[in-house]
Design a protein around this motif. Structure first.
Motif, PDB file in Angstrom:
ATOM      1  N   TYR A 172     -19.561 -73.402-108.391  1.00  0.00           N
ATOM      2  CA  TYR A 172     -20.992 -73.855-108.054  1.00  0.00           C
ATOM      3  C   TYR A 172     -21.293 -74.386-107.019  1.00  0.00           C
ATOM      4  O   TYR A 172     -22.392 -74.035-106.289  1.00  0.00           O
ATOM      5  N   ALA A 173     -20.689 -75.416-106.658  1.00  0.00           N
ATOM      6  CA  ALA A 173     -20.899 -76.097-105.651  1.00  0.00           C
ATOM      7  C   ALA A 173     -20.803 -75.342-104.164  1.00  0.00           C
ATOM      8  O   ALA A 173     -21.821 -75.754-103.360  1.00  0.00           O
ATOM      9  N   ILE A 174     -20.069 -74.461-103.816  1.00  0.00           N
ATOM     10  CA  ILE A 174     -20.324 -73.661-102.925  1.00  0.00           C
ATOM     11  C   ILE A 174     -21.257 -72.316-102.980  1.00  0.00           C
ATOM     12  O   ILE A 174     -21.125 -71.674-102.143  1.00  0.00           O
ATOM     13  N   GLY A 175     -22.048 -72.568-104.068  1.00  0.00           N
ATOM     14  CA  GLY A 175     -23.093 -71.826-104.079  1.00  0.00           C
ATOM     15  C   GLY A 175     -23.017 -70.412-104.848  1.00  0.00           C
ATOM     16  O   GLY A 175     -23.711 -69.417-104.489  1.00  0.00           O
ATOM     17  N   MET A 176     -21.936 -70.093-105.442  1.00  0.00           N
ATOM     18  CA  MET A 176     -21.702 -69.100-106.364  1.00  0.00           C
ATOM     19  C   MET A 176     -22.650 -69.095-107.497  1.00  0.00           C
ATOM     20  O   MET A 176     -23.147 -69.763-107.943  1.00  0.00           O
ATOM     21  N   ARG A 177     -22.949 -67.639-107.863  1.00  0.00           N
ATOM     22  CA  ARG A 177     -23.714 -67.557-108.889  1.00  0.00           C
ATOM     23  C   ARG A 177     -23.014 -67.500-110.149  1.00  0.00           C
ATOM     24  O   ARG A 177     -21.904 -67.401-110.153  1.00  0.00           O
ATOM     25  N   LYS A 178     -23.801 -67.388-111.208  1.00  0.00           N
ATOM     26  CA  LYS A 178     -23.140 -67.591-112.632  1.00  0.00           C
ATOM     27  C   LYS A 178     -21.995 -66.493-112.926  1.00  0.00           C
ATOM     28  O   LYS A 178     -20.987 -66.682-113.139  1.00  0.00           O
TER      29      LYS A 178
END
Lengths: 283, 226
Positions: A172-178
């Motif tokens: 999540y921290a590197i910006g991935m979606r769910k």
């Protein structure tokens, strides 16, 4: 050398006692086998006519094509669909939305608790009965899919939860979606943790295909009935042979599963703490 | 529909429960013996128990039951001495062979569950017991078995739940327990099929939930703090 952590290496007197136990056990086992053989012999179960179908090409063909192949197909389709079902509902149970989570939970709990046979008969009567062989086959597949899928859903959920929390957080921290977190980070790691459980579920599915007997769906158990209800009336040999085939299939499956696991995961466990049993296995 | 026949439904489920309770207890006993043989010091016993477990565990229950129910009578294995009636439940040779089949099958899973319990005991526990001079029996009785038994409560519970569901297989060949009764009922009342199925399924769900609730309580009460 001690054989196990559970007991000392035996001294002379204990060794003598163990020899006594060994002889006794062998005698008891021999007695059981001899008794069974005499019993079978007395009732003429060793006569050639009773075993004839298993050396007759026509029947061997029936066993292989109508029995083994159909059984394997049933098992294969059920496991494939069950994995899909399991992934969908397992992830569904972890959903953040209550309106997804609760229905998934209910479906999984329901199909886990209902006996497969009940399901199979219902599906058969509601759908399969009017569709001939085709209906019988897919009735069994559908029932086994629902049951094994529900079991696998639990397995998947547990597997995903067993992935260290930091993995998801980092993703999540590197910006991935769910969906990316699930499919790229969590599922691949969970799959490794869950592999043993999935593979042992395959054996369960293979054994449960025998229940296709009830809706005459083909497979080994149905072939067995056809053989002993035919002109041979050789119930005992047939059941023994068919049982042996099931055992063989399952052992092969287990062996392949172990191989696959070693290849894909390696022998190391995720959290390796020495246990009593492990030490025994090594010794 | 189900409510109209509630007397028969109750009878059918009492067959289910008779099968479940009897073979549950018997399989616990037999599984414990098998597990003891498998971890014990005598090699032949280990070998015999593990052969038995491998063979039986990989055979479908239906085939095992076929053996006792259809094959058995052909070699005079009939259990005719079983012939009692309790209320509406007739304990006859069909029920007996069902119980035997379920016991033979389930005991292998009980054995595996108990063994996994033994495997869940950290090695240090056994080493410590040995280090203070306990013999095999003492190590087992005071250190390993109490912990192993507690650790095997969850797998044992799922074995028993599976047993409850497996009683339906016995119905497939002769005993009128819950499954067969549902089958007959749906045959007579095709229109109410889904309702009948759902009611029977619901009873099974309730029974299973009761079992797993009890298992959870036991597990929580007995779990070993680590």
């Amino acid at each position: 050398m001690s054989a196990s952590v559970l007991f000392d290496s035996p001294g002379p007197r204990t060794r003598a006692r163990h020899r006594g136990y060994t002889v006794l056990t062998i005698l008891v086992i021999a007695a059981i086998i001899a008794y069974a053989a005499i019993r079978l012999g007395q009732h003429g179960q060793f006569e050639y006519s009773k075993w004839e179908p298993f050396v007759t090409p026509k029947y061997i063909k029936a066993i292989i094509f109508k029995g083994i192949l159909v059984t394997l197909q049933l098992a294969l389709f059920s496991v494939l669909f069950a994995v899909v079902f399991g992934v969908v509902f397992g992830i569904g149970k972890l959903s953040e939305h209550a309106w997804v989570r609760w229905p998934c939970w209910a479906v999984v709990e329901f199909f886990r608790a209902v006996p497969v046979l009940l399901l199979m008969v219902l599906i058969f009567f509601m759908w399969g009965i009017s569709r001939g062989d085709f209906g019988e086959f897919w009735t069994v597949v559908a029932a086994l899919t629902l049951y094994n899928g529900a079991v696998l859903a639990e397995v998947f959920r547990a597997g995903i939860l067993a992935v260290p929390k930091g993995q998801g957080e980092a993703a999540y921290a590197i910006g991935m979606r769910k969906s990316q977190v699930m499919s790229i980070v969590l599922l691949p790691q969970a799959a490794k943790i869950m592999l043993p459980a999935i593979l042992s579920q395959c054996v369960v599915a293979l054994k449960d295909t025998s229940l296709g007997y009830v809706v005459t769906a083909g497979g080994l158990s149905t072939v067995a009935k056809e053989i002993y209800n035919g002109r041979f009336s050789n119930h005992v040999p047939t059941i023994l042979v068919i049982g042996a085939i099931y055992v063989l299939l399952n052992l092969i499956l287990t062996m392949l599963a172990t191989l696959a696991q070693k290849k894909l995961v390696g022998e190391k466990k995720v959290l390796d703490v020495p246990m009593v049993g492990a030490a025994e296995a090594k010794a | 529909m189900v409510w109209d026949n509630r007397g028969d439904v109750a009878t059918a489920f009492s067959y289910t429960l008779v099968l479940f309770v009897t073979s549950g207890i018997l399989s616990l006993v037999m599984g414990t013996i098998l597990a003891a043989m498998r971890v014990g010091p005598v090699a032949v016993m280990r070998w015999a128990a593990s052969t038995y477990v491998t063979l039986v565990r990989n055979t479908p229950l239906l085939i095992i039951y076929m053996f006792f129910r259809i094959g058995g009578p052909k070699i005079d294995l009939k259990f005719t001495w079983v012939d009692w009636t309790i209320g509406n439940v007739d304990l006859d040779t069909y029920v007996a062979s069902g119980i035997v089949a379920l016991t033979v099958y389930t005991s292998t899973f009980v054995c595996e569950a108990l063994r996994s319990g033994v495997n869940a005991v950290p090695i240090g526990q056994a080493e410590a017991a040995r280090a203070i001079g306990m013999p095999f029996a003492g190590t087992m009785r005071h250190v390993i078995i109490p912990q192993a038994f507690r650790a095997s409560v969850p797998p044992l519970a799922s074995v028993q739940i599976a047993l409850l569901k497996n009683t339906t297989v016995i119905g497939a060949l002769g005993v009128v327990e819950a499954f067969t009764y549902m089958y007959e009922l749906t045959n007579d009342n095709a229109a109410a099929r889904i309702g009948i199925f759902l009611s029977f399924a619901a009873i099974f769900v309730v029974l299973v939930e009761l079992l797993s609730f009890a298992a959870n309580r036991l597990e929580r009460r007995w779990s070993v703090a680590r």
